[in-house]
Design an enzyme around this catalytic site. Structure first.
Site, PDB file in Angstrom:
ATOM      1  N   GLU A   6      46.058  37.557  38.560  1.00 58.21           N
ATOM      2  CA  GLU A   6      46.415  38.878  39.066  1.00 58.21           C
ATOM      3  C   GLU A   6      46.544  38.979  40.586  1.00 58.21           C
ATOM      4  OE1 GLU A   6      42.985  40.285  36.808  1.00 58.21           O
ATOM      5  OE2 GLU A   6      44.188  41.998  36.234  1.00 58.21           O
ATOM      6  N   ARG A  14      38.879  50.301  38.640  1.00 63.85           N
ATOM      7  CA  ARG A  14      39.289  49.156  39.459  1.00 63.85           C
ATOM      8  C   ARG A  14      40.188  49.608  40.614  1.00 63.85           C
ATOM      9  NH1 ARG A  14      39.492  43.259  39.390  1.00 63.85           N
ATOM     10  NH2 ARG A  14      37.999  43.246  37.682  1.00 63.85           N
TER      11      ARG A  14
END
Lengths: 159, 761
Positions: free
Chosen positions: B718, B311
């Site tokens: 997030e 990621r």
């Protein structure tokens, strides 16, 4: 080590319990009196999640021994509402969405109430510094400060 | 309709009254036992002797277990089977659980755990990036590399080229409620577990393995967590397994909670990174190529490090269209805590890398860092613009940062303030102010595609009350309230009519962790599907019963509308359906459409959509001490059509402060022996009330999700974490304003590091 009989006043009610002399006031509140609103966040007096007042003084209950509470008057989050009527701080915390996970909330409410009893008209800076010992990992504090300021204003109006 | 309203958090009244129960508050039977782990005191070596006689003899101790006493699996890893719950012969970090104590109280268990006499044969630990590289100590056989375009040629042929390197610290989650679990043995092989976890199904899976039973013998319940932030995605496994094993052996309920110091010493944290870069750009600041190397310190076990590092690579572009890119990612194995999920899951490290590069380019060209950023943005998506693609081949067809940024620059009065700061600095020799803008583009979906599924279970009772359950967990983010709002909206009833219930593996099976910001997206849709099945059952019956068409039945304002002029209360409709034998209960299921991803090639569409946001932060630094304050922060964030603006603004503010903390005051320090020296709030500093920006403006950007998510909302857990990067950049700007040409500030920007950057100039 033999246990010690402790008589004290918690949230205006006389209570008694048997404490191991090494147990903290936080342990006694949670384990002997079933008052689990005060939380252990660090156990070293740095996070404020266990805040209570003893004879009107704000303390970290993880740093005081249970046996030291004998003859004193303790206020915890459980004593904040009057029956079904929430304290203005409690209402304002709901109104402002001033908590997320809620774990720090009881300690912050106890600390804020103690501030407003000593100083009904705190400045924002005074609120921030008074609550500097209460950590919150979720909210970023903005809504907490706003809720306390708002509650203070309402309480001044009602006084 | 209940959705889109700023309703309070679920259980709000319980929270402000101290009545909301966390694991350690659940009343337990009086014969409950308490557990503690004995921890390794060295970073690497083998156990030569373990004398546990004093532990066993200590007051209140019932039993002491080591690895060889475990009846079945000794593994608490999420997937790689490389993480023994109790060390076998080897130990891999200071703090690794080596044995467990079962005692009559928490204090007795912890006290006894300190009495072991363990001798080790020590070997040299691998602690740093350099040591790991030298020893080729890593996960996977070599670095992962994603490439787009032809970065090498672009770098050679560019008018300007720069290289640099930055170290980026890790982060302790510091959820206020530490890890905790409670196991309650049932009459047969069944075990009930209460766990503070974001991943009940994984707890169920690991406990089943630890007990040698099928998953159907284990029921995991999670009402709430006192904060998670990724730290409870896999790190609760050890406690739940330990409690289950102890409960099976003793036949008594068993509870375990980590004391804060133990929690910080045992559990994994955010991965710290070193990022090196080689960037090509022209005189206008337009970047043509970047070659990144990511070095991630993963700790001793694999845990979730591979998808975290992936990621980071996927977010190395952030909001910028860079035609030629190469990212080389090293996942280094070290003798430290096993780094784990933490809000953003590698994304923040990837975003930080490119933001650091952009600042370097801005300083080198003498341009405003904001202008350099705007010049490198992807195009906002309109039918007129050709859609650009990321370095992994996903089309960026919902980009909105150009418009969002313009709006933020206006509301924050950026240009005027930047000029004013410059004037002020000219008159202030000691204190210097700085201002910085940073954006975020964050990909939404689990990159492991099969995790993008969710289930729900909804019941309507004959009195019209509704009970809702789904696989998502509540950690303070407000998921339960949002999904209750969805259910209430589907039935057209007030949200108070929907009972929110604890996550329970016996109600909804095979759930994914509440992670990757996906909670509302996945579970909201599953709840909607369940509600719509029941609604369809009710509508079908009522249409027949009242002789109208099914599409003439509507649900709103607590009423069921039947045709044009007939209505009845939802309660009466439920009763009538029940009496006519209509099913009023349903499961619901959802899987995210249109995503596919090849993590080895680094190609595909890993994300269903992107969430966006931007921040402008102003700070003042003291050039004599390195101390600083955030004076003002302006945040504008894209939550799509927000399901609940009050909760979403809370997420944005909290994430910003947490992100700022990561890059400023939160410093993890390991000594040369591999011992974590910052293992309590006395030494590890998360932001406190006084650190909150003096002026703090937060708003949501109106931007309906182009994808058909739940009520066109966007995930919000997030993405705003990365808005905190603007705080670091503002401090860097202040350092530059003190006369340092290109500040080489290390993260976290502690006052020490600020001073260091000031003196390097």
């Amino acid at each position: 080590m033999s246990k010690i009989h402790v008589q004290t006043i918690v949230n205006r009610d006389p209570v008694e319990f048997l404490a191991d002399p090494r147990e903290t006031l936080l342990d006694c509140l949670r384990d002997h009196l079933g008052l689990t609103g005060s939380k252990e966040g660090c156990g070293t007096g740095d996070c404020g999640a266990c805040s209570v007042t003893v004879d009107g003084t704000l303390i970290s209950s993880c740093l005081m021994l249970g046996v030291e509470a004998g003859g004193k008057s303790i206020e915890t989050i459980e004593g904040m509402a009057q029956g079904e009527d929430l304290h203005p701080l409690q209402r304002k915390f709901i109104e402002h969405a001033a908590f997320q996970c809620g774990y720090c909330t009881p300690g912050i409410l106890v600390a804020a109430k103690n501030l407003l009893e000593k100083n009904p008209s705190p400045t924002e800076t005074e609120v921030r510094y008074w609550l500097a010992g209460n950590l919150c990992r979720c909210t970023g504090y903005d809504k907490i400060i706003r809720a306390v300021m708002d509650a203070a204003e309402e309480m001044r109006g009602a006084a | 309709m209940s959705v889109a309203r700023p309703l309070p958090h679920d259980a709000a009244r319980e929270h402000v009254s101290g009545k909301a129960r966390y694991i350690d508050d659940i009343p337990t039977p009086s014969n409950t036992l308490h557990l503690a782990f004995g921890l390794s005191t060295i970073a690497k070596g083998t156990i030569s002797q373990m004398d546990l006689s004093d532990v066993l003899a200590a007051k209140g101790v019932v039993a002491v277990l080591t690895a060889k006493d475990l009846p079945f699996a000794n593994d608490v890893s999420p997937s790689a089977h490389d993480e023994p719950m109790l060390a076998t012969d080897e130990v891999h970090y200071v703090g690794q659980p080596v044995f467990m104590v079962i005692a009559t109280s928490h204090t007795h268990a912890r006290h006894a755990a300190r009495l072991a006499k363990v001798t080790y044969s020590e070997t040299t630990p691998i602690l740093t990036i350099e040591e790991a590289l030298a020893a080729n100590s890593r996960f996977e056989d070599g670095p992962r590399i994603y490439t787009s375009g032809d970065p090498q040629t672009a770098l050679i042929s560019a008018p300007n080229r720069l290289q640099g390197s930055v170290d980026l610290g890790g982060q302790e989650h510091f959820y206020l409620e530490g890890q905790a679990a409670l196991a309650l043995p049932q009459e047969d092989a069944e075990m009930v577990i209460h766990s503070s976890t974001q991943h009940p199904t994984e707890i169920q899976h690991k406990v089943a393995e630890a007990l040698g039973v099928a998953m159907h013998e284990v029921r995991v319940e999670v009402r709430r967590m006192g904060g998670g932030f990724g730290g409870k995605e896999s790190q609760g496994n050890a406690l739940a397994c330990a409690c289950a094993i102890a409960a099976r052996l003793t036949g008594r309920p068993c509870k375990m909670r980590y004391d804060r110091d133990d929690d910080m010493i045992i559990t994994g944290k955010r991965h710290d990174f070193r990022i090196t870069y080689d960037v090509a750009f022209d005189d206008t600041g337009r970047i043509s190529a970047v070659d990144f190397i990511h070095y991630a310190r993963c700790g001793w076990a694999q845990d979730l490090s591979l998808p975290v590092a992936d990621r980071a690579m996927l977010h190395a572009d952030n909001g910028y269209h860079i035609p030629h890119m190469r990212i080389e990612s090293h996942r280094l194995k070290t003798n430290t805590q096993s780094a784990t999920a933490f809000r953003g899951f590698g994304g923040p490290q990837g975003v930080f890398g490119i933001e650091y590069v952009l600042d370097h380019v801005a300083r080198a060209t003498g341009l405003d860092p904001l202008i350099v950023r705007q010049r490198n943005f992807y195009h906002d998506s309109t039918p007129a613009t050709a859609t650009q693609s990321t370095h992994y081949g996903q089309k960026v067809d919902d980009f909105c940062l150009n418009a969002l940024t313009d709006k933020l620059l206006a509301s924050a009065d950026y240009s005027t303030r930047r000029a004013e700061i410059s004037q002020w600095n000219a008159t202030s020799p000691i204190l210097k102010r700085g201002i910085a803008y940073s954006p975020v583009k964050f990909g939404i979906s689990f990159t492991l595609t099969h995790l993008n599924q969710a289930g729900a279970l909804v019941h309507v009772y004959q009195d019209g009350s509704i009970r809702m359950n789904h696989g998502g967990t509540e950690m303070g983010q407000g998921l339960f309230q949002k999904t209750a709002q969805v259910a209430a909206s589907r039935f057209g009833v007030p949200v108070s009519q929907v009972k929110i219930t604890a996550t329970d593996t016996a109600k909804v099976p095979n759930t994914s962790a509440t992670a990757a910001s996906s909670g509302s997206d996945l579970n909201g849709m599953a709840v909607q599907a369940a509600c719509d099945t029941i609604r369809s059952n009710m509508s079908g019956f009522l249409a027949t019963h009242f002789g109208t068409a099914k599409d003439q039945i509507g649900f709103e304002n607590g009423q069921v509308l039947i045709g044009h002029d007939n209505t009845m209360s939802f309660q009466d409709a439920a009763k009538l359906c029940y009496e006519n034998r209509i099913s009023l209960s349903s499961t619901g299921f959802y899987k995210t459409p249109d995503i596919e991803w090849d993590r080895i090639k680094g190609q595909g569409r890993p994300f269903y959509y992107f969430a966006y946001g931007a921040a402008i932060t102003e700070v003042v630094i003291d050039t004599l001490t390195g101390e600083y304050k955030i004076l003002r922060a302006d945040l504008l964030h894209d939550a799509g059509n927000s399901l609940n603006p009050a909760l979403d603004i809370g997420q944005v503010q909290g994430a910003y402060v947490q992100g700022s903390g990561w890059l400023t005051s939160e410093e993890l320090v390991w000594d040369d022996a591999g011992r974590l020296r910052t293992h309590a709030p006395s030494t590890y500093k998360i932001p406190a009330t006084a650190d909150r920006p003096k002026v703090f403006n937060t708003a949501l950007f109106e931007n309906e999700n182009q994808q058909a998510t739940i009520y066109r909302s966007k995930a919000v857990g997030e993405p705003p974490f990365m808005l905190g990067i603007s705080t670091f950049l503002a401090i860097s700007d202040a350092i530059a304003n003190a006369g340092v040409g290109v500040p080489m500030l290390t993260a976290p920007a502690t006052p020490e590091n600020v001073l260091l950057a000031l003196t390097q100039g």
